[in-house]
Scaffold this motif. Structure first.
Motif, short mmCIF file in Angstrom:
data_model
loop_
_atom_site.label_atom_id
_atom_site.label_comp_id
_atom_site.label_asym_id
_atom_site.label_seq_id
_atom_site.Cartn_x
_atom_site.Cartn_y
_atom_site.Cartn_z
N TYR A 115 49.69 46.55 54.06
CA TYR A 115 50.57 46.66 55.22
C TYR A 115 51.63 47.76 55.08
O TYR A 115 52.45 47.95 55.97
CB TYR A 115 51.24 45.32 55.52
CG TYR A 115 51.97 44.70 54.34
CD1 TYR A 115 53.26 45.06 54.03
CD2 TYR A 115 51.33 43.77 53.53
CE1 TYR A 115 53.92 44.52 52.94
CE2 TYR A 115 51.98 43.22 52.45
CZ TYR A 115 53.27 43.59 52.15
OH TYR A 115 53.92 43.06 51.07
N TYR A 157 61.62 40.75 52.27
CA TYR A 157 62.04 40.14 53.52
C TYR A 157 63.31 40.83 54.00
O TYR A 157 64.27 40.97 53.24
CB TYR A 157 62.30 38.64 53.29
CG TYR A 157 62.78 37.89 54.50
CD1 TYR A 157 61.97 37.77 55.62
CD2 TYR A 157 64.02 37.30 54.52
CE1 TYR A 157 62.39 37.07 56.73
CE2 TYR A 157 64.46 36.58 55.62
CZ TYR A 157 63.64 36.47 56.73
OH TYR A 157 64.07 35.78 57.83
N THR A 213 57.21 45.24 60.33
CA THR A 213 56.91 43.83 60.56
C THR A 213 55.45 43.57 60.22
O THR A 213 54.59 44.45 60.38
CB THR A 213 57.17 43.39 62.02
OG1 THR A 213 56.40 44.21 62.89
CG2 THR A 213 58.63 43.48 62.39
N GLY A 270 62.89 31.59 56.81
CA GLY A 270 62.27 32.78 57.40
C GLY A 270 61.47 33.62 56.43
O GLY A 270 60.50 34.27 56.80
N GLY A 311 64.90 39.97 57.01
CA GLY A 311 65.57 39.19 58.06
C GLY A 311 66.79 38.46 57.55
O GLY A 311 67.30 38.72 56.46
N GLY A 354 53.12 40.70 61.52
CA GLY A 354 53.20 39.62 62.49
C GLY A 354 54.63 39.57 63.00
O GLY A 354 55.14 40.55 63.54
N ASP A 355 55.31 38.43 62.80
CA ASP A 355 56.71 38.34 63.20
C ASP A 355 57.65 38.33 61.98
O ASP A 355 58.84 38.06 62.11
CB ASP A 355 56.94 37.11 64.08
CG ASP A 355 56.59 35.80 63.37
OD1 ASP A 355 56.08 35.84 62.23
OD2 ASP A 355 56.81 34.74 63.98
N TRP A 356 57.11 38.63 60.80
CA TRP A 356 57.89 38.65 59.56
C TRP A 356 58.54 40.01 59.41
O TRP A 356 57.86 41.04 59.31
CB TRP A 356 56.96 38.36 58.38
CG TRP A 356 57.61 38.18 57.06
CD1 TRP A 356 58.13 37.03 56.56
CD2 TRP A 356 57.79 39.17 56.02
NE1 TRP A 356 58.62 37.23 55.28
CE2 TRP A 356 58.41 38.54 54.94
CE3 TRP A 356 57.47 40.52 55.91
CZ2 TRP A 356 58.73 39.21 53.76
CZ3 TRP A 356 57.79 41.20 54.75
CH2 TRP A 356 58.42 40.53 53.68
N PRO A 357 59.90 40.08 59.40
CA PRO A 357 60.59 41.37 59.28
C PRO A 357 60.70 41.80 57.82
O PRO A 357 61.23 41.08 56.98
CB PRO A 357 61.97 41.06 59.86
CG PRO A 357 62.19 39.61 59.56
CD PRO A 357 60.82 38.97 59.61
#
Length: 168
Positions: A80, A130, A153, A32, A132, A155-158
């Motif tokens: 970001y 990261y 986040t 992940g 997640g 995109g879908d990266w927590p």
């Protein structure tokens, strides 16, 4: 352990350490964070690391002359993460060669970042990571003096944003 100033010539070392980290994470079912493919095989990631080695301040931890870890720092966050209204130093990359995992390399580089922040008149040191899976990376930074500021986040990266005050 010796920590030396790095630069653009250290991009291959940075990529090799990232490749090793990805291989270790993937072998342990932890894809992940960075996926399962080597960074050195992705032109976008190679350019990102090449740019970081060129534009950020690079510090390389060496043990017996061998690169054991690399840290990149910058005066502000990546695109970001929202900037703040005070001087800061931002850790944009921290990676340890897997052969030196558990030997205090990352902690020594973080201590160097604190020293550099103080020297530059920055009262805040920030990093993101990261956030997640089981949260082990977030806990690593907490053990090294950071507090969680926010979840985000890309995109879908927590991710998690963390910070610590550095006294003068």
């Amino acid at each position: 352990m010796r920590i030396r100033k790095g630069g653009p010539g250290d991009a291959p070392v940075m990529l090799a350490m990232l490749d090793g980290a990805v291989a270790w994470l993937a072998a342990n079912g932890r894809t992940g964070q960075w996926g399962s493919e080597p960074w050195s095989g992705d032109p976008r990631r190679v350019e990102r690391i090449t740019g970081m080695a060129r534009d950020d301040e690079i510090w390389v931890a060496e043990v017996d002359g061998r690169a054991a870890g690399v840290m990149a720092v910058a005066p502000g966050p990546p695109h970001y993460v929202d900037p703040i209204d005070e001087p800061e130093l931002y850790i944009t990359l921290l990676v340890t060669d897997r052969a030196f995992a558990g030997h205090g390399v990352g902690g020594s580089l973080i201590a160097k970042a604190r020293d550099e922040a103080r020297a530059k008149g920055a009262g805040l040191l920030r990093v993101d990571c990261y956030g997640g899976a089981d949260g082990r990376l977030v806990e690593y930074y907490r053990r090294n003096g950071f507090e969680t500021v926010a979840a985000f986040t890309v995109g879908d990266w927590p991710g998690r944003l963390l910070s610590q005050r550095v006294g003068g």
